[in-house]
Scaffold this active site. Structure first.
Site, PDB file in Angstrom:
ATOM      1  NE  ARG A  59      -1.554  -2.309   2.761  1.00 22.55           N
ATOM      2  CZ  ARG A  59      -1.686  -3.584   2.383  1.00 22.55           C
ATOM      3  NH1 ARG A  59      -2.769  -3.963   1.796  1.00 22.55           N
ATOM      4  NH2 ARG A  59      -0.736  -4.461   2.614  1.00 22.55           N
ATOM      5  CB  THR A  60       3.415   2.500   2.389  1.00 26.15           C
ATOM      6  OG1 THR A  60       2.615   2.005   3.463  1.00 26.15           O
ATOM      7  CG2 THR A  60       4.025   3.820   2.768  1.00 26.15           C
ATOM      8  CE  LYS A  87      26.304  -6.468  -5.783  1.00 25.10           C
ATOM      9  NZ  LYS A  87      26.470  -5.570  -6.935  1.00 25.10           N
ATOM     10  NE  ARG A 109       7.014   0.520   5.091  1.00 29.48           N
ATOM     11  CZ  ARG A 109       5.786   0.006   5.032  1.00 29.48           C
ATOM     12  NH1 ARG A 109       5.617  -1.258   4.709  1.00 29.48           N
ATOM     13  NH2 ARG A 109       4.742   0.766   5.284  1.00 29.48           N
ATOM     14  CG  HIS A 137       3.311   3.762   8.655  1.00 32.51           C
ATOM     15  ND1 HIS A 137       3.519   4.608   7.585  1.00 32.51           N
ATOM     16  CD2 HIS A 137       2.809   2.614   8.122  1.00 32.51           C
ATOM     17  CE1 HIS A 137       3.171   3.992   6.469  1.00 32.51           C
ATOM     18  NE2 HIS A 137       2.738   2.792   6.756  1.00 32.51           N
TER      19      HIS A 137
HETATM   20  N1   CP Z   1      -0.426  -0.105   5.864  1.00 37.64           N
HETATM   21  C1   CP Z   1       0.806  -0.362   5.349  1.00 37.64           C
HETATM   22  O1   CP Z   1       1.812   0.263   5.709  1.00 37.64           O
HETATM   23  O2   CP Z   1       0.818  -1.339   4.401  1.00 37.64           O
HETATM   24  P1   CP Z   1       2.111  -1.804   3.575  1.00 37.64           P
HETATM   25  O3   CP Z   1       3.045  -2.484   4.565  1.00 37.64           O
HETATM   26  O4   CP Z   1       1.594  -2.728   2.524  1.00 37.64           O
HETATM   27  O5   CP Z   1       2.761  -0.568   3.008  1.00 37.64           O
END
Ligand code: CP
Length: 312
Positions: A59-60, A87, A109, A137
């Protein structure tokens, strides 16, 4: 207020209520844009953005990429699994190599808490935290609270219970900060083993009984049990977890009022939420995903406008 108080979005902890309201108002505008026949605007056409994903995401990652493309930014994507990180390259070396290609903004991320904060002290680009370990998040919390505002009119005064694996959840911490800044009351519910010991110091109540928690709230945000972050067992079996902390239609129908059900995804159907709830009109799970694009467009636009360039 017409600009954010920060140059990076590292966590909800570091932004103000005014910042959140500005992001919401900007997202309202972009939500209207992405529902037009022509969904693209030229706002970031001279901006280059690197999406650095050192941990899995559906999603993100897709939402940020779509938001960037809707704003006409140039986009490069990086996935740790197929990179030279394997590496032995360090985070700063990886990012500096990418930045030498003249990147203005980094969406990252990373499995380590604080990775975004660390990076923001070492590089010049504007950083957006797309999830750092079990820490924060921020764009998830912004889209969650924006979706509550959309469904219930406002966030202030609402009662929200976050259910499940709070201990390993970056979504929980960012939601707690965002909900409190916007004037909502927050409780958590789940097995005591999955609740952080310091939770009450955040001004958050704890309810061990799911039915009582659901009777109390206006909104229930159901979280996934994050097995990938667990090295020991936190409850006897998944079946027992579901019996005590899973939400199903029968339970929702037995409450004295209709509540809103949320989930950040990915869903474990039949564990924390049954399909008849996830796919019902009480659930706003797909609204959350749709609002994620407008929220991320707003964050990117507002941060880019702080970069020393001419943004339309
Ligand atoms: N909600 C969320 O962060 O989903 P993903 O891990 O798929 O990005």
């Amino acid at each position: 207020m017409s600009e954010l108080s920060v140059n990076h979005l590292l966590g909800i902890k570091y932004i103000t209520e005014d910042d959140i309201q500005l992001i919401f108002e900007t997202a309202d505008h972009f939500k209207e844009v992405i529902n037009r026949p022509i969904k693209k605007v030229p706002s970031l056409r001279d901006i280059t953005i690197a999406n650095l994903f050192f941990e899995n995401s559906t999603r993100t990652r897709l939402s940020f990429e779509l938001a960037e493309k809707r704003l006409s930014a140039d986009v490069i994507n990086f996935s740790a699994a197929s990179s030279s990180v394997k590496k032995g390259e360090t985070l700063i070396d990886t990012v500096n190599n990418i930045l030498s290609m003249k990147v203005d903004m980094v969406v990252m991320r990373h499995p380590n808490p604080g990775a975004g904060v660390f990076l923001s002290k070492h590089i010049k680009a504007s950083i957006i935290n797309a999830g750092d370990g079990a820490h924060e998040h921020p764009t998830q919390a912004l889209l969650d609270t924006y979706s509550i505002r959309e469904r219930l009119g406002e966030v202030s005064g609402k009662k929200v219970v976050i259910v499940g694996d709070i201990l390993h959840s970056r979504v929980a911490l960012s939601n707690i900060f965002a909900l409190q800044k916007l004037g909502a009351e927050v409780k958590v519910c789940g097995p005591k083993t999955l609740i952080p010991k310091h939770i009450e110091s955040l001004g958050v109540g704890y309810e061990s009984n799911l039915r009582k928690a659901l009777e109390w709230c206006d909104v229930a945000n159901m979280l996934r049990v994050q097995n990938e972050r667990m090295d020991i067992s936190y409850f006897p079996t998944t079946r027992e977890y579901t019996q005590q902390y899973g939400v199903n239609k029968k339970l929702l129908d037995s409450l004295s009022k209709e509540i809103v059900v949320m989930h950040p995804g990915p869903i474990n159907r039949g564990v924390e939420i049954t399909s008849d709830v996830a796919d019902s009109s009480q659930a706003i799970i797909l609204d959350q995903v749709q609002n994620g694009v407008a929220i991320r467009m707003a964050v990117l636009y507002l941060l880019a406008s702080k970069i020393n360039r001419n943004i339309e």
